[in-house]
Scaffold this motif. Structure first.
Motif, PDB file in Angstrom:
ATOM      1  N   GLU A  25       0.880   8.842   0.887  1.00  0.00           N
ATOM      2  CA  GLU A  25       1.295   8.036   2.725  1.00  0.00           C
ATOM      3  C   GLU A  25       0.138   8.673   3.961  1.00  0.00           C
ATOM      4  O   GLU A  25       0.458   7.635   5.136  1.00  0.00           O
ATOM      5  N   VAL A  26       0.294   9.765   3.934  1.00  0.00           N
ATOM      6  CA  VAL A  26      -0.416  10.065   5.342  1.00  0.00           C
ATOM      7  C   VAL A  26      -2.213   9.644   5.189  1.00  0.00           C
ATOM      8  O   VAL A  26      -2.615   9.471   4.395  1.00  0.00           O
ATOM      9  N   GLY A  27      -1.722   8.895   6.841  1.00  0.00           N
ATOM     10  CA  GLY A  27      -3.559   8.843   6.981  1.00  0.00           C
ATOM     11  C   GLY A  27      -3.660   7.009   6.870  1.00  0.00           C
ATOM     12  O   GLY A  27      -4.177   6.769   7.151  1.00  0.00           O
ATOM     13  N   ILE A  28      -3.696   6.741   5.198  1.00  0.00           N
ATOM     14  CA  ILE A  28      -4.483   5.348   5.100  1.00  0.00           C
ATOM     15  C   ILE A  28      -3.645   4.740   5.827  1.00  0.00           C
ATOM     16  O   ILE A  28      -4.102   3.530   6.743  1.00  0.00           O
ATOM     17  N   LEU A  68       0.671  -1.194  -0.081  1.00  0.00           N
ATOM     18  CA  LEU A  68      -0.092  -0.134  -0.462  1.00  0.00           C
ATOM     19  C   LEU A  68       0.653   1.124  -0.064  1.00  0.00           C
ATOM     20  O   LEU A  68       0.485   2.411  -0.473  1.00  0.00           O
ATOM     21  N   TYR A  69       2.189   0.722   0.679  1.00  0.00           N
ATOM     22  CA  TYR A  69       2.833   2.916   0.424  1.00  0.00           C
ATOM     23  C   TYR A  69       3.231   2.597  -0.457  1.00  0.00           C
ATOM     24  O   TYR A  69       3.508   3.598  -1.314  1.00  0.00           O
ATOM     25  N   THR A  70       3.941   1.661  -1.383  1.00  0.00           N
ATOM     26  CA  THR A  70       4.354   1.872  -2.243  1.00  0.00           C
ATOM     27  C   THR A  70       3.331   2.487  -3.687  1.00  0.00           C
ATOM     28  O   THR A  70       4.130   3.355  -4.688  1.00  0.00           O
ATOM     29  N   ALA A  71       1.957   1.716  -3.464  1.00  0.00           N
ATOM     30  CA  ALA A  71       1.009   1.965  -4.641  1.00  0.00           C
ATOM     31  C   ALA A  71       0.558   3.609  -4.309  1.00  0.00           C
ATOM     32  O   ALA A  71       0.581   4.141  -5.326  1.00  0.00           O
ATOM     33  N   LEU A  72       0.240   4.509  -2.860  1.00  0.00           N
ATOM     34  CA  LEU A  72       0.191   5.781  -2.453  1.00  0.00           C
ATOM     35  C   LEU A  72       1.458   6.443  -2.896  1.00  0.00           C
ATOM     36  O   LEU A  72       0.997   7.412  -3.316  1.00  0.00           O
ATOM     37  N   ALA A  73       2.350   5.912  -2.914  1.00  0.00           N
ATOM     38  CA  ALA A  73       3.261   6.739  -3.311  1.00  0.00           C
ATOM     39  C   ALA A  73       3.610   7.130  -4.719  1.00  0.00           C
ATOM     40  O   ALA A  73       3.795   8.154  -5.106  1.00  0.00           O
ATOM     41  N   THR A  74       3.305   6.002  -5.844  1.00  0.00           N
ATOM     42  CA  THR A  74       3.069   5.479  -6.994  1.00  0.00           C
ATOM     43  C   THR A  74       2.533   6.769  -7.350  1.00  0.00           C
ATOM     44  O   THR A  74       1.953   7.779  -8.496  1.00  0.00           O
ATOM     45  N   LEU A  75       0.800   6.514  -6.298  1.00  0.00           N
ATOM     46  CA  LEU A  75      -0.542   7.779  -7.013  1.00  0.00           C
ATOM     47  C   LEU A  75      -0.240   9.110  -6.431  1.00  0.00           C
ATOM     48  O   LEU A  75      -0.290   9.975  -7.165  1.00  0.00           O
ATOM     49  N   SER A 121       6.302  17.219  -6.973  1.00  0.00           N
ATOM     50  CA  SER A 121       5.813  16.435  -6.973  1.00  0.00           C
ATOM     51  C   SER A 121       6.243  15.562  -6.451  1.00  0.00           C
ATOM     52  O   SER A 121       5.715  14.298  -6.247  1.00  0.00           O
ATOM     53  N   GLY A 122       7.623  15.302  -5.817  1.00  0.00           N
ATOM     54  CA  GLY A 122       8.112  13.608  -4.881  1.00  0.00           C
ATOM     55  C   GLY A 122       7.947  13.638  -4.027  1.00  0.00           C
ATOM     56  O   GLY A 122       7.888  12.871  -3.432  1.00  0.00           O
TER      57      GLY A 122
END
Length: 289
Positions: A246-249, A177-184, A240-241
């Motif tokens: 990632e904060v919260g979820i 999830l962390y990886t997906a949210l960072a990409t998003l 943009s980086g």
């Protein structure tokens, strides 16, 4: 998610690796010992709040052991309590972000499960003698011998993998999830930052949503307002980086996988331990029978 990192190796017996799991387990052990000393000293006949809470917890634990294993097995209570607390805090220590959850390593849960199995075998040998214990594997008929042996082997394996799988699986899902949210986050900010007008529009929408949610007392509108507003501000600033999504979820999921699931797995592991040892340590027969 990878296995525990090896910090260093002690050059004894061919090398003893000191891993993240070793350090986490040692820290939990030290903290539990300190807590036991602090909570168990200066006991008074007229207890204060701290002593009342401690006595209530100990009473609940003894009652649970008596109900599950029988009053004759109350001397197992310290072992069950230590196992439960080691499991619970061995999982919660992973929430520090510095140390790794000890229960996310199969070697930890397998060691606890093997300890329980060895204790069960020791109780059986003490009650029936070594040859009587071996004879029990072929009862009620000799055909049951292979199945009974497989059952004894499967018991610690199932206990260990159940606990380890739930904790490690939660860690894997959180990492994904962390990886997906960072990409998003990078994709959304990159899209909005292409135009100053788009960034301003997103910022205004966020402020409007937050004000609307504040007035209507709607939590979801406030959350979406904050997300839109932060997106617009970061896009205008050219940051943009920043993985702001990632904060919260992940924190909400951590409450389930680390706190709730960790507590449930510690309780289940302790209950299974009590059931297995209770079945091996049967109550003494009344005198004269």
């Amino acid at each position: 998610m990878t296995g525990p990192k090896i910090y260093f190796t002690i050059p004894l017996f061919g090398g003893i690796p000191i891993t993240q799991t070793t350090v986490s387990s040692f820290v939990v052990m030290v903290l539990l010992c300190i807590a036991g000393i602090c909570l168990g000293r200066n006991l008074q006949k007229r207890p204060g709040r701290r002593q009342v809470l401690v006595e209530k917890g100990v009473t609940v634990l003894y009652d649970m052991v008596a109900d599950t294993m029988g009053p004759h097995n109350l001397y197992w209570t310290p072992y069950v309590g230590a196992l439960f607390l080691s499991s619970l805090f061995g999982t919660l220590i992973g929430m520090t972000g510095i140390l790794r959850s000890a229960t996310a390593d199969l070697s930890t849960t397998l060691t606890w499960a093997l300890m329980t199995s060895v204790l069960c075998w020791a109780c059986g040998i003490r009650a029936n003698g070594f040859f009587g214990w071996l004879k029990g594997f072929s009862e009620p008929i000799a055909v049951m011998l292979p199945m009974n042996i497989v059952s004894e082997i499967a018991q610690p394996i199932s206990m260990a993998f159940r606990h380890f799988g739930n904790i490690a699986g939660g860690g894997v899902l959180t990492s994904l999830l962390y990886t997906a949210l960072a990409t998003l986050s990078a994709a959304v900010l990159g899209l909005v930052a292409q135009s100053v007008v788009a960034a301003v529009i997103v910022l205004v929408i966020g402020i409007a949503l937050f004000a609307w949610g504040f007035k209507a007392r709607k939590l979801m509108r406030k959350i979406f307002g904050v997300v839109f507003a932060v997106t617009g501000l970061l896009a205008l600033a050219g940051l943009s980086g920043v993985p702001y999504l990632e904060v919260g979820i992940p924190g909400i999921l951590s409450l389930y996988f680390d706190v709730f699931s960790g507590g449930v797995q510690a309780l289940v592991f302790s209950l299974l331990t009590m059931v297995y040892i209770g079945n091996a340590c049967l109550p003494p027969e009344p005198a004269g029978q």
